[in-house]
Design an enzyme around this catalytic site. Structure first.
Site, PDB file in Angstrom:
ATOM      1  CG  ASN A   9      56.810  49.720  -0.219  1.00 59.24           C
ATOM      2  OD1 ASN A   9      56.748  50.695   0.530  1.00 59.24           O
ATOM      3  ND2 ASN A   9      57.869  48.924  -0.274  1.00 59.24           N
ATOM      4  CG  HIS A  98      61.022  46.139   0.840  1.00 63.40           C
ATOM      5  ND1 HIS A  98      62.151  46.579   0.194  1.00 63.40           N
ATOM      6  CD2 HIS A  98      60.017  46.194  -0.068  1.00 63.40           C
ATOM      7  CE1 HIS A  98      61.828  46.898  -1.049  1.00 63.40           C
ATOM      8  NE2 HIS A  98      60.538  46.674  -1.239  1.00 63.40           N
ATOM      9  CB  SER A 216      60.342  46.863 -12.658  1.00 63.99           C
ATOM     10  OG  SER A 216      61.496  47.464 -12.102  1.00 63.99           O
TER      11      SER A 216
HETATM   12  P1  13P Z   1      59.287  48.989  -7.832  1.00 66.12           P
HETATM   13  O1  13P Z   1      57.870  48.674  -8.256  1.00 66.12           O
HETATM   14  O2  13P Z   1      59.560  50.467  -7.787  1.00 66.12           O
HETATM   15  O3  13P Z   1      60.293  48.202  -8.583  1.00 66.12           O
HETATM   16  O4  13P Z   1      59.397  48.523  -6.291  1.00 66.12           O
HETATM   17  C1  13P Z   1      58.918  47.274  -5.923  1.00 66.12           C
HETATM   18  C2  13P Z   1      58.954  47.193  -4.455  1.00 66.12           C
HETATM   19  O5  13P Z   1      60.022  47.223  -3.863  1.00 66.12           O
HETATM   20  C3  13P Z   1      57.679  47.094  -3.733  1.00 66.12           C
HETATM   21  O6  13P Z   1      57.875  46.772  -2.403  1.00 66.12           O
END
Ligand code: 13P
Length: 254
Positions: A9, A98, A216
């Site tokens: 994403n 999301h 993360s």
């Molecule tokens: P991060 O991997 O930057 O924490 O984001 C996760 C996310 O929101 C994917 O949709």
């Protein structure tokens, strides 16, 4: 069929040239060996989807998704994009629900349920995101929260339609914070999600649904998260913006 999936994403990042460079790098780096049986999906900014799909005309191992769509097919909704628009570009999927859409744009599961319907009408795969806030995790309400999200967004679907949906569990406290869920926390919630799908539909549907972890996730922690029986891959934010990191995460799933 339950698939192993790594999805990126990109959120609101990259210019068109940067986006095309990243796609080119991914197309080069993702060899058959690395891919194995893993499906790779990228969700670039919607503005670039057309160019990216064109860039990938000869590449059948990277699917393209929107990051969001409207719950109506067309109309006076300035700035929005619809499921039929994504389908007309031959996109494959679309993220819905999301937590950033929920948090900053006030989206509810009732609304997200309609978006899922619009996508399924167009044969686009909905990637449905759910997950609890930090306060909900701290007060032990995380299962209730996620259970309610699943019920409100998905329980109206037929079993056939549910079989098309990908679920992404993204604890809000782990998104962009560097604080990843532990493999145990991820497995526990993914198993819970699968049990809820079994209750709402049946054991076969639950067994087939791919449940991705997001928050993360990076090349260092991906393998331990993916080693769990109910974690079928990842929805990757920050680390999907770098080709090498994203490819290393794909490697971790094999
Ligand atoms: P991060 O991997 O930057 O924490 O984001 C996760 C996310 O929101 C994917 O949709």
């Amino acid at each position: 069929m339950r698939r192993k999936i790594v999805a990126g994403n990109w959120k609101m990042n990259k210019t068109v040239d940067e986006a095309l460079d990243l796609v080119e790098d991914l197309a080069d780096l993702l060899t058959d060996d690395i891919l194995g049986s893993t499906d790779v999906i990228i969700a670039p900014p919607s503005l670039f989807i057309s160019e990216i799909i064109e860039e990938l005309l000869d590449v059948d191992y990277i699917a393209v998704a929107g990051q969001n769509c409207h719950h109506e097919n067309n109309g006076a909704f300035t700035g929005e994009i619809s499921a039929p628009m994504l389908a007309s570009l031959e996109a494959d999927a679309c993220i819905v629900g999301h937590s950033e859409r929920r948090q900053y744009f006030g989206e509810t599961d009732a609304l997200i349920a309609k978006k899922i319907d619009r996508l399924l009408e167009q044969d686009l795969v909905p990637i449905y995101c759910c997950g609890e806030l930090l306060e909900e995790r701290k007060s032990g309400e995380h299962f209730t929260k996620v259970g309610n999200q699943l019920k409100e967004a998905l329980s109206h679907l037929s079993a056939n339609d549910m079989a098309e949906v990908i679920i992404a569990y993204e604890p809000v406290w782990a998104i962009g914070t560097g604080e990843t869920a532990t493999p145990e926390q991820a497995q526990e919630m993914h198993a819970f999600i699968r049990s809820q799908i079994a209750m709402m539909f049946d054991a076969d549907v639950a067994d087939e649904v791919s449940i991705l972890y997001g928050g993360s996730c990076n090349p260092k922690n991906a393998a331990a998260l993916f080693a769990n029986p109910d974690v079928d891959g990842g929805l990757i934010g920050g680390a999907s913006l770098d080709a090498d990191d994203f490819v290393d995460i794909v490697k971790a799933l094999n």
